[in-house]
Design a protein around this motif. Structure first.
Motif, mmCIF file in Angstrom:
data_model
loop_
_atom_site.group_PDB
_atom_site.id
_atom_site.type_symbol
_atom_site.label_atom_id
_atom_site.label_comp_id
_atom_site.label_asym_id
_atom_site.label_seq_id
_atom_site.Cartn_x
_atom_site.Cartn_y
_atom_site.Cartn_z
ATOM 1 N N GLN A 30 0.820 -1.209 0.000
ATOM 2 C CA GLN A 30 0.000 0.000 0.000
ATOM 3 C C GLN A 30 0.854 1.258 0.000
ATOM 4 N N LEU A 31 2.084 1.143 0.518
ATOM 5 C CA LEU A 31 2.998 2.286 0.549
ATOM 6 C C LEU A 31 3.801 2.416 -0.743
ATOM 7 N N GLY A 32 3.566 1.520 -1.690
ATOM 8 C CA GLY A 32 4.183 1.685 -3.001
ATOM 9 C C GLY A 32 5.132 0.591 -3.440
ATOM 10 N N LEU A 33 5.468 -0.361 -2.568
ATOM 11 C CA LEU A 33 6.359 -1.444 -2.974
ATOM 12 C C LEU A 33 5.583 -2.500 -3.750
ATOM 13 N N LYS A 34 6.256 -3.171 -4.670
ATOM 14 C CA LYS A 34 5.641 -4.295 -5.365
ATOM 15 C C LYS A 34 5.699 -5.523 -4.476
ATOM 16 N N GLU A 35 4.962 -6.554 -4.862
ATOM 17 C CA GLU A 35 4.811 -7.726 -3.990
ATOM 18 C C GLU A 35 6.151 -8.346 -3.618
ATOM 19 N N TYR A 36 7.019 -8.621 -4.607
ATOM 20 C CA TYR A 36 8.291 -9.259 -4.305
ATOM 21 C C TYR A 36 9.198 -8.349 -3.478
ATOM 22 N N GLU A 37 9.146 -7.062 -3.732
ATOM 23 C CA GLU A 37 9.946 -6.115 -2.948
ATOM 24 C C GLU A 37 9.498 -6.112 -1.495
ATOM 25 N N ALA A 38 8.164 -6.099 -1.294
ATOM 26 C CA ALA A 38 7.630 -6.116 0.065
ATOM 27 C C ALA A 38 8.007 -7.404 0.786
ATOM 28 N N LYS A 39 7.879 -8.527 0.101
ATOM 29 C CA LYS A 39 8.212 -9.817 0.721
ATOM 30 C C LYS A 39 9.692 -9.893 1.068
ATOM 31 N N CYS A 40 10.551 -9.401 0.188
ATOM 32 C CA CYS A 40 11.991 -9.437 0.459
ATOM 33 C C CYS A 40 12.354 -8.552 1.637
ATOM 34 N N PHE A 41 11.740 -7.374 1.729
ATOM 35 C CA PHE A 41 12.054 -6.501 2.856
ATOM 36 C C PHE A 41 11.592 -7.129 4.170
ATOM 37 N N VAL A 42 10.380 -7.689 4.168
ATOM 38 C CA VAL A 42 9.876 -8.342 5.375
ATOM 39 C C VAL A 42 10.778 -9.512 5.756
ATOM 40 N N GLY A 43 11.214 -10.275 4.743
ATOM 41 C CA GLY A 43 12.109 -11.391 5.018
ATOM 42 C C GLY A 43 13.430 -10.942 5.604
ATOM 43 N N SER A 68 15.119 -16.311 -0.697
ATOM 44 C CA SER A 68 14.144 -16.995 -1.537
ATOM 45 C C SER A 68 13.435 -18.095 -0.758
ATOM 46 N N GLU A 69 14.186 -18.779 0.103
ATOM 47 C CA GLU A 69 13.609 -19.892 0.856
ATOM 48 C C GLU A 69 12.581 -19.440 1.884
ATOM 49 N N ILE A 70 12.814 -18.309 2.530
ATOM 50 C CA ILE A 70 11.883 -17.892 3.583
ATOM 51 C C ILE A 70 10.750 -17.008 3.065
ATOM 52 N N THR A 71 10.905 -16.489 1.848
ATOM 53 C CA THR A 71 9.865 -15.607 1.300
ATOM 54 C C THR A 71 9.096 -16.225 0.148
ATOM 55 N N GLU A 72 9.608 -17.319 -0.408
ATOM 56 C CA GLU A 72 9.020 -17.968 -1.581
ATOM 57 C C GLU A 72 9.042 -17.063 -2.805
ATOM 58 N N VAL A 73 9.960 -16.097 -2.805
ATOM 59 C CA VAL A 73 10.196 -15.268 -3.987
ATOM 60 C C VAL A 73 11.240 -15.990 -4.846
ATOM 61 N N PRO A 74 10.988 -16.180 -6.137
ATOM 62 C CA PRO A 74 11.980 -16.857 -6.984
ATOM 63 C C PRO A 74 13.358 -16.202 -6.852
ATOM 64 N N ARG A 75 14.373 -17.033 -6.773
ATOM 65 C CA ARG A 75 15.724 -16.525 -6.516
ATOM 66 C C ARG A 75 16.141 -15.475 -7.537
#
Length: 269
Positions: free
Chosen positions: A16-29, A42-49
């Motif tokens: 909602q603050l402007g990050l895309k899904e993979y960017e948000a997941k990587c930052f949270v990870g 990639s392993e903890i976020t399920e974002v393709p390496r």
């Protein structure tokens, strides 16, 4: 809230603050790791390496992630407090740009001449709180406010009422004595009273899931009335302006129920 729910909520807010899904997941990870490689992330976020590298580069450009150019590369999130301040600055900058752009675009039609009597509906706690503060800060003569819910006595509302010109009469009512005492302690210069509007209090004998939130009358011209849904705590309101007629006289007398005539700065003029 479970860990999974918290991670999901953090990811959604970042989007909602402007990050895309993979960017948000990587930052949270990364916020959960001291440092991490693309493989670990990639392993903890399920974002393709292969997409981790792209996401991290964007996060680095925004000042949210640091990269150590080792083999393999190591990534880490900036401290949470620093990241929060960076995101807040970016968000505020976007809002400011939006305001400037819309103001520059101007109106598509000329402004009408003279006051217009109109009534509008508005939903959302933040939106209604902002509209209430805007009406209050524009007051020139008088603000009459009756609160039916203690949660609506916020610091921002108190600040708006406190910072009014001393020439503006401020009358604030409450549905209970305990709330009136809190209002008086927060607004010692205002005239406070316990409202005589019994129907503002929850009525056990009626199967009604709505309670009155706030009644606001500014300069005997602009009025806002809101209700609060108890379960969701969501506020809904109607407001209108341009009134200088008998309706406002009646509304003003109703809002002032419980106020001793001698304490009324302006009476029922």
């Amino acid at each position: 809230m479970s860990t999974e729910d918290a991670l999901q909520e953090a990811t959604e807010v970042l989007q909602q603050l402007g990050l895309k899904e993979y960017e948000a997941k990587c930052f949270v990870g990364l916020s959960r790791l001291s440092t991490g490689t693309a493989k670990q992330l990639s392993e903890i976020t399920e974002v393709p390496r292969t997409r981790v590298y792209d996401a991290v580069r964007v996060l680095e450009a925004q000042g949210l992630v640091e990269i150590q150019h080792s083999s393999p590369q190591q990534f880490r999130a900036v401290p949470l407090e620093e990241a929060t301040e960076t995101l807040q600055d970016q968000y505020e900058a976007r809002v400011e740009r939006l305001g400037d752009a819309l103001e520059t675009a101007g109106d598509a039609e000329p402004e009408s001449n003279g006051p217009v009597q109109e009534v509008w509906a508005l939903s959302g706690n933040d939106a209604i709180a902002n509209r209430s503060r805007k009406l209050i800060t524009e007051a020139k003569e008088e603000v009459v406010l009756v609160l039916g819910d203690e949660a609506l006595l916020t610091e921002d509302l108190v600040k708006a009422l406190t910072e009014l010109n001393k020439k503006v009469d401020v009358l604030v009512g409450a549905v209970t004595e305990s709330l009136e005492r809190k209002i008086h302690n927060s607004l010692p210069d205002a005239t406070t009273f316990v409202s005589g509007l019994g129907w503002m209090r929850p009525q056990a004998e009626f199967d009604d899931d709505l309670v009155i939130g706030r009644l606001l009358l500014v300069d005997r011209s602009n009025i806002l009335v809101s209700t609060v849904v108890p379960d969701s705590r969501q506020e809904q309101a109607i407001f209108g302006g341009g009134f200088r007629n008998g309706l406002i006289v009646i509304a003003r007398r109703l809002l002032s129920q419980g106020l001793f005539p001698g304490r009324d700065p302006r009476g029922d003029q």
